[in-house]
Design an enzyme around this catalytic site. Structure first.
Site, PDB file in Angstrom:
ATOM      1  N   GLU A 229       0.840  -1.216   0.000  1.00  0.00           N
ATOM      2  CA  GLU A 229       0.000   0.000   0.000  1.00  0.00           C
ATOM      3  C   GLU A 229       0.871   1.262   0.000  1.00  0.00           C
ATOM      4  OE1 GLU A 229      -2.378  -1.575   3.330  1.00  0.00           O
ATOM      5  OE2 GLU A 229      -4.129  -0.973   2.163  1.00  0.00           O
TER       6      GLU A 229
ATOM      7  N   GLU B 123      -3.884  -9.446   3.479  1.00  0.00           N
ATOM      8  CA  GLU B 123      -4.667  -9.129   4.686  1.00  0.00           C
ATOM      9  C   GLU B 123      -5.812 -10.103   4.905  1.00  0.00           C
ATOM     10  OE1 GLU B 123      -3.453  -6.936   2.581  1.00  0.00           O
ATOM     11  OE2 GLU B 123      -2.806  -5.117   3.614  1.00  0.00           O
TER      12      GLU B 123
HETATM   13  N1  3HC Z   1       3.967  -7.900  11.550  1.00  0.00           N
HETATM   14  C1  3HC Z   1       4.607  -8.358  12.641  1.00  0.00           C
HETATM   15  N2  3HC Z   1       5.472  -9.391  12.628  1.00  0.00           N
HETATM   16  C2  3HC Z   1       5.681  -9.982  11.445  1.00  0.00           C
HETATM   17  C3  3HC Z   1       5.040  -9.571  10.267  1.00  0.00           C
HETATM   18  C4  3HC Z   1       4.150  -8.472  10.343  1.00  0.00           C
HETATM   19  N3  3HC Z   1       3.523  -7.986   9.262  1.00  0.00           N
HETATM   20  N4  3HC Z   1       5.443 -10.373   9.265  1.00  0.00           N
HETATM   21  C5  3HC Z   1       6.309 -11.243   9.792  1.00  0.00           C
HETATM   22  N5  3HC Z   1       6.467 -11.005  11.107  1.00  0.00           N
HETATM   23  C6  3HC Z   1       7.360 -11.692  12.048  1.00  0.00           C
HETATM   24  C7  3HC Z   1       6.942 -13.132  12.277  1.00  0.00           C
HETATM   25  O1  3HC Z   1       5.992 -13.230  13.321  1.00  0.00           O
HETATM   26  C8  3HC Z   1       8.260 -13.787  12.642  1.00  0.00           C
HETATM   27  O2  3HC Z   1       8.527 -13.457  13.979  1.00  0.00           O
HETATM   28  P1  3HC Z   1       9.303 -14.502  14.926  1.00  0.00           P
HETATM   29  O3  3HC Z   1      10.625 -14.727  14.275  1.00  0.00           O
HETATM   30  O4  3HC Z   1       9.356 -13.798  16.233  1.00  0.00           O
HETATM   31  O5  3HC Z   1       8.450 -15.736  14.945  1.00  0.00           O
HETATM   32  C9  3HC Z   1       9.270 -13.015  11.798  1.00  0.00           C
HETATM   33  O6  3HC Z   1       8.620 -11.796  11.412  1.00  0.00           O
HETATM   34  C10 3HC Z   1       9.686 -13.723  10.529  1.00  0.00           C
HETATM   35  O7  3HC Z   1       8.495 -14.129   9.842  1.00  0.00           O
HETATM   36  P2  3HC Z   1       8.405 -15.568   9.147  1.00  0.00           P
HETATM   37  O8  3HC Z   1       8.887 -16.612  10.072  1.00  0.00           O
HETATM   38  O9  3HC Z   1       7.048 -15.678   8.600  1.00  0.00           O
HETATM   39  O10 3HC Z   1       9.493 -15.390   8.007  1.00  0.00           O
HETATM   40  P3  3HC Z   1       9.453 -15.859   6.507  1.00  0.00           P
HETATM   41  O11 3HC Z   1      10.722 -15.416   5.912  1.00  0.00           O
HETATM   42  O12 3HC Z   1       9.076 -17.293   6.417  1.00  0.00           O
HETATM   43  O13 3HC Z   1       8.224 -15.046   5.822  1.00  0.00           O
HETATM   44  C11 3HC Z   1       6.922 -13.112   5.277  1.00  0.00           C
HETATM   45  C12 3HC Z   1       8.304 -13.664   5.704  1.00  0.00           C
HETATM   46  C13 3HC Z   1       6.572 -13.615   3.871  1.00  0.00           C
HETATM   47  C14 3HC Z   1       6.991 -11.626   5.283  1.00  0.00           C
HETATM   48  C15 3HC Z   1       5.857 -13.638   6.253  1.00  0.00           C
HETATM   49  O14 3HC Z   1       6.286 -13.354   7.557  1.00  0.00           O
HETATM   50  C16 3HC Z   1       4.506 -12.995   6.084  1.00  0.00           C
HETATM   51  O15 3HC Z   1       3.752 -13.420   5.244  1.00  0.00           O
HETATM   52  N6  3HC Z   1       4.196 -11.984   6.912  1.00  0.00           N
HETATM   53  C17 3HC Z   1       2.873 -11.387   6.966  1.00  0.00           C
HETATM   54  C18 3HC Z   1       2.610 -10.491   5.791  1.00  0.00           C
HETATM   55  C19 3HC Z   1       1.259  -9.851   5.952  1.00  0.00           C
HETATM   56  O16 3HC Z   1       0.275 -10.512   6.255  1.00  0.00           O
HETATM   57  N7  3HC Z   1       1.202  -8.551   5.758  1.00  0.00           N
HETATM   58  C20 3HC Z   1      -0.028  -7.823   5.935  1.00  0.00           C
HETATM   59  C21 3HC Z   1      -0.124  -7.317   7.335  1.00  0.00           C
HETATM   60  S1  3HC Z   1      -1.676  -6.573   7.704  1.00  0.00           S
HETATM   61  C22 3HC Z   1      -1.587  -5.071   6.961  1.00  0.00           C
HETATM   62  O17 3HC Z   1      -0.620  -4.731   6.369  1.00  0.00           O
HETATM   63  C23 3HC Z   1      -2.800  -4.214   7.173  1.00  0.00           C
HETATM   64  C24 3HC Z   1      -2.794  -3.004   6.326  1.00  0.00           C
HETATM   65  O18 3HC Z   1      -3.536  -3.209   5.166  1.00  0.00           O
HETATM   66  C25 3HC Z   1      -3.414  -1.837   7.060  1.00  0.00           C
END
Ligand code: 3HC
Length: 711
Positions: A103, A123
């Site tokens: 975004e 999301e």
């Molecule tokens: N917020 C907080 N923590 C996050 C995060 C996020 N968006 N994304 C990842 N993390 C944290 C994980 O909890 C993990 O923490 P830990 O080591 O303490 O367990 C660490 O980062 C590493 O994450 P992964 O183990 O998942 O690492 P990978 O390399 O396998 O994957 C990734 C990386 C593809 C970025 C995956 O973490 C992911 O898909 N993250 C979520 C992405 C997401 O859903 N984004 C949307 C968020 S909601 C949003 O943006 C709302 C907006 O529209 C207003």
């Protein structure tokens, strides 16, 4: 959290918040400050990039639980600041530009993307919609239909697809953050001075092909069909509709905010965010920091359905595996079955011929563990019949042939790992690896810790699970481990409900209505009614004096109705895999009730659901109490990935705590009431931990709201 520097005339703002540069408060402030710095420095353009492994991967999910995402500057405000920037802005996307990260990029005037990067709006997987303008900008940039597809699926896009859709303006060869930022600075240098108004996404018109009513009617219906009862996909469509219908971009944004707030406050978002963190917790083994041993080859003993599926798991990841069975015919049949399964994937376009060849080459066969190919494996998975003596004999053989340090694993679903390990001289290298059937498809792996399993052994099987693409959960050694132990009372109550007055559909329907893929009786028809039957016959000490024996389940197995595989079980499957009510079964159950002297009665759907689910949850608390499960959220993962529990309920433990009306206090009271009315087994005896947690929850509920929250 974000550092600004001027490179020639171009400002570079690097966001730094490991591990994934999530857009928490400090990062949001950093971006706003950085824009101000760029303006003050008179930069001709501003590049936004991520430090480390990725462009921001989204809002900071942990902030949603605390409300921290509403602290100013909110992400919406940061993005508005970017939208109105007085100089051209360029997003330099590497790694995973997801959610709020994308975004941010959509509010920039240009997007430069690494060829290896992924971008997307996931999301929906958190029960949310893109709430920082994503639902308003993405359709303006690439059109409503692809935007809805991206947002309702949550699936990430590669650079080539992003470029094709017009989401990425330039794809660069660099992969690392430094390289992509450098390429984006070069791109920015070449831009003309001043903002080109046609590059401001929020100012673009939005046209809907075929008219608003027809397009969004069909889009909502499509989302509803795919949504599995989840609300977020439907509200995503509504938010895009607002983008098309609202009188201004700002009005659309405001509607998006309302819909986001509705989702964020609801149970689905809470459950799905619980799942997000639960998935990331499972691999953490308390008290184990030993390094895993390398697994470069494996052997699977037993060429049944399970053994074949497990061998495929290794082959799918390019790990050479020997399938061992003393019957050459069984091996031939299984190899044929594996090839046929891969060929079916080729026919569906899911696998290339080359990959099929490579996978088949990974699998070799042997008719004896004496075969030299068997002695070199790093890891063995025994997958023979569920008979203790047979398994012990195999482990004795393995002990004799396996090299030192090789892992000796059993795929038992109910037997005692320590008894199996006792057949070897190296119990430290023995543990359970309980795959779920069909092993090549089901994502769950329960790794089971024996009393002597070493930290290294556990670290290795947990790492192996990850390598095989499984959700690997560590369980303690007890009958049924986590999943099958919890499912025991659930299944037994389903038989007793039949005996007391239900027909199979009466039992399965309320469980399905909750959102599970199938009810307990359908599940048994799928798994095979003989599985439970054989376990009961082979383990006569399974039930204690306080347990009511499930005689009806024995009777249906003895009638030869073993489920889908015999085209008849609790339902009729003569016409296919869909369960059809069978009058023969209804009559059979009625006669059984009469024989047992039970007066049949009408049983409400509520009672059915409670009597199936409450023992399951109770047993979950006992698993925690006894250290069989490391944490509550691990149990939820077992049920989400092994038993088709709906993600939107977060798993049985989350459901019990946060979704079932009355939470734990009411659940504990109901459990005790049902247990007194139907003392069918120890699974009704309340877990001390459950009672404790219920009391804590009741106390928290009764406590007055903190002053700050009510002010
Ligand atoms: N917020 C907080 N923590 C996050 C995060 C996020 N968006 N994304 C990842 N993390 C944290 C994980 O909890 C993990 O923490 P830990 O080591 O303490 O367990 C660490 O980062 C590493 O994450 P992964 O183990 O998942 O690492 P990978 O390399 O396998 O994957 C990734 C990386 C593809 C970025 C995956 O973490 C992911 O898909 N993250 C979520 C992405 C997401 O859903 N984004 C949307 C968020 S909601 C949003 O943006 C709302 C907006 O529209 C207003």
């Amino acid at each position: 959290m974000a550092t600004f520097k001027l490179i020639g005339r171009v400002g570079l703002l690097k966001i730094s918040s490991p591990p994934v540069n999530a857009l928490g408060l400090a990062v949001r402030k950093g971006i706003v400050d950085g824009i101000a710095q760029a303006e003050k420095a008179g930069a001709k353009a501003l590049v936004l990039a991520g430090d480390g492994v990725t462009f921001p991967a989204g809002a900071d999910i942990a902030e949603f639980a605390t409300g921290g995402h509403r602290t100013q500057p909110t992400l919406g405000e940061v993005i508005e600041r970017l939208d109105k920037a007085s100089m051209p802005t360029v997003a330099a996307m590497h790694g995973t530009a997801l959610g709020g990260g994308l975004e941010v990029a959509l509010a920039c005037h240009w997007r430069v993307m690494s060829k290896a990067a992924k971008c997307g709006l996931p999301e929906v997987h958190l029960g949310l919609l893109p709430g920082a303008g994503g639902t308003q900008r993405l359709p303006r940039l690439i059109g409503c239909a692809p935007a809805i597809k991206i947002m309702t699926s949550g699936a990430p896009l590669g650079a080539a697809e992003a470029a094709k859709l017009g989401l990425a303006d330039e794809v660069v060869a660099a992969v690392d953050g430094e390289g992509v930022a450098e390429a984006a600075v070069g791109f920015a240098e070449a831009l003309a001075d001043g903002v080109d108004p046609s590059r401001v996404v929020s100012a673009r018109p939005l046209e809907v092909e075929g008219g608003v009513e027809a397009f969004f009617g069909a889009a909502r219906e499509g989302a509803r069909k795919a949504a599995k009862g989840e609300l977020a996909p439907l509200l995503i469509v509504d938010a895009v509709r607002a983008a098309a219908e609202a009188p201004s971009f700002e009005a659309g944004l405001s509607r998006e905010s309302e819909l986001f707030a509705q989702l964020a406050a609801g149970p689905e978002a809470r459950a799905l965010q619980h799942v997000f963190f639960a998935e990331r917790q499972i691999s953490k083994v308390v008290g184990v920091d030993a390094p895993p041993r390398p697994i470069e080859s494996a052997a699977v003993i037993g060429a049944g359905t399970m053994g074949g599926g497990i061998a495929m798991c290794f082959a799918n990841k390019g790990i050479p595996v020997t399938l061992v069975d003393k019957s050459p015919e069984a091996l031939e049949t299984r190899i044929g079955g594996i090839r046929a399964a891969y060929e079916a994937n080729v026919a569906k376009g899911k696998l290339s011929e080359d990959k099929l060849g490579a996978r088949m080459r990974c699998i070799s066969t042997a008719t004896s563990l004496d075969d030299p190919a068997c002695s070199t494996a790093d890891l063995y998975v025994e997958a023979v019949f569920e008979r203790l003596e047979l398994k012990k004999a195999i482990f004795k053989e393995l002990d004799a042939i396996a090299k030192p340090g090789a892992l000796l694993c059993t795929n038992t679903s109910t037997l005692d790992i320590d008894k199996i390990a006792s057949a070897t001289s190296r119990p430290q290298d023995v543990c359970g690896t309980h795959f779920f059937s069909p092993a090549n498809i089901m994502p769950l792996l329960e790794n089971v810790r024996g009393s002597a399993s070493s930290g290294e052994t556990l670290a290795t099987v947990m790492a192996m699970g990850k390598k095989l693409g499984k959700k690997a959960v560590l369980a303690g050694n007890c009958f049924g481990f986590i999943g099958n132990r919890m499912i025991e009372g659930y299944c037994r109550e389903s038989y007793f409900l039949l005996e007391e007055g239900c027909v199979p559909r009466d039992v399965d329907a309320p469980v399905r209505a909750l959102g599970l893929a199938m009810g307990p009786l359908q599940m048994q028809d799928l798994a095979g009614i003989d599985i439970g039957y054989n376990i009961r016959k082979d383990q006569p000490d399974l039930y204690g004096p306080a347990d009511r024996y499930p005689l009806l389940a024995d009777r249906i197995a003895e009638a030869g109705r073993l489920g889908q595989k015999t085209k008849a079980g609790w339902y009729d499957y003569a016409a296919g895999r869909n369960p059809v009510d069978d009058p023969w079964v209804a009559d059979f159950i009625e006669k059984f009730s009469a024989e047992q002297g039970v007066t049949r009665r009408a049983i409400s759907a509520e009672e059915v659901l409670d009597r199936c689910m409450l023992p399951m949850v109770n047993e979950g608390f006992k698993c925690l109490e006894e250290g069989i499960a490391q944490r509550e959220s691990d149990i939820d993962i077992v049920f989400l990935y092994g038993y088709g529990f709906p993600r939107r309920l977060g798993g049985p433990m989350h459901w019990a705590r946060h979704i079932r009306e009355g939470g734990l206090p009411k659940l504990a009271a109901d459990l005790q009431r049902y247990g007194a009315e139907h003392p069918n087994g120890t699974y009704w005896t309340p877990s001390a931990l459950l009672l404790e947690e219920a009391a804590v929850a009741a106390e928290a509920e009764a406590a007055p709201e903190p002053a700050a929250a009510t002010a």
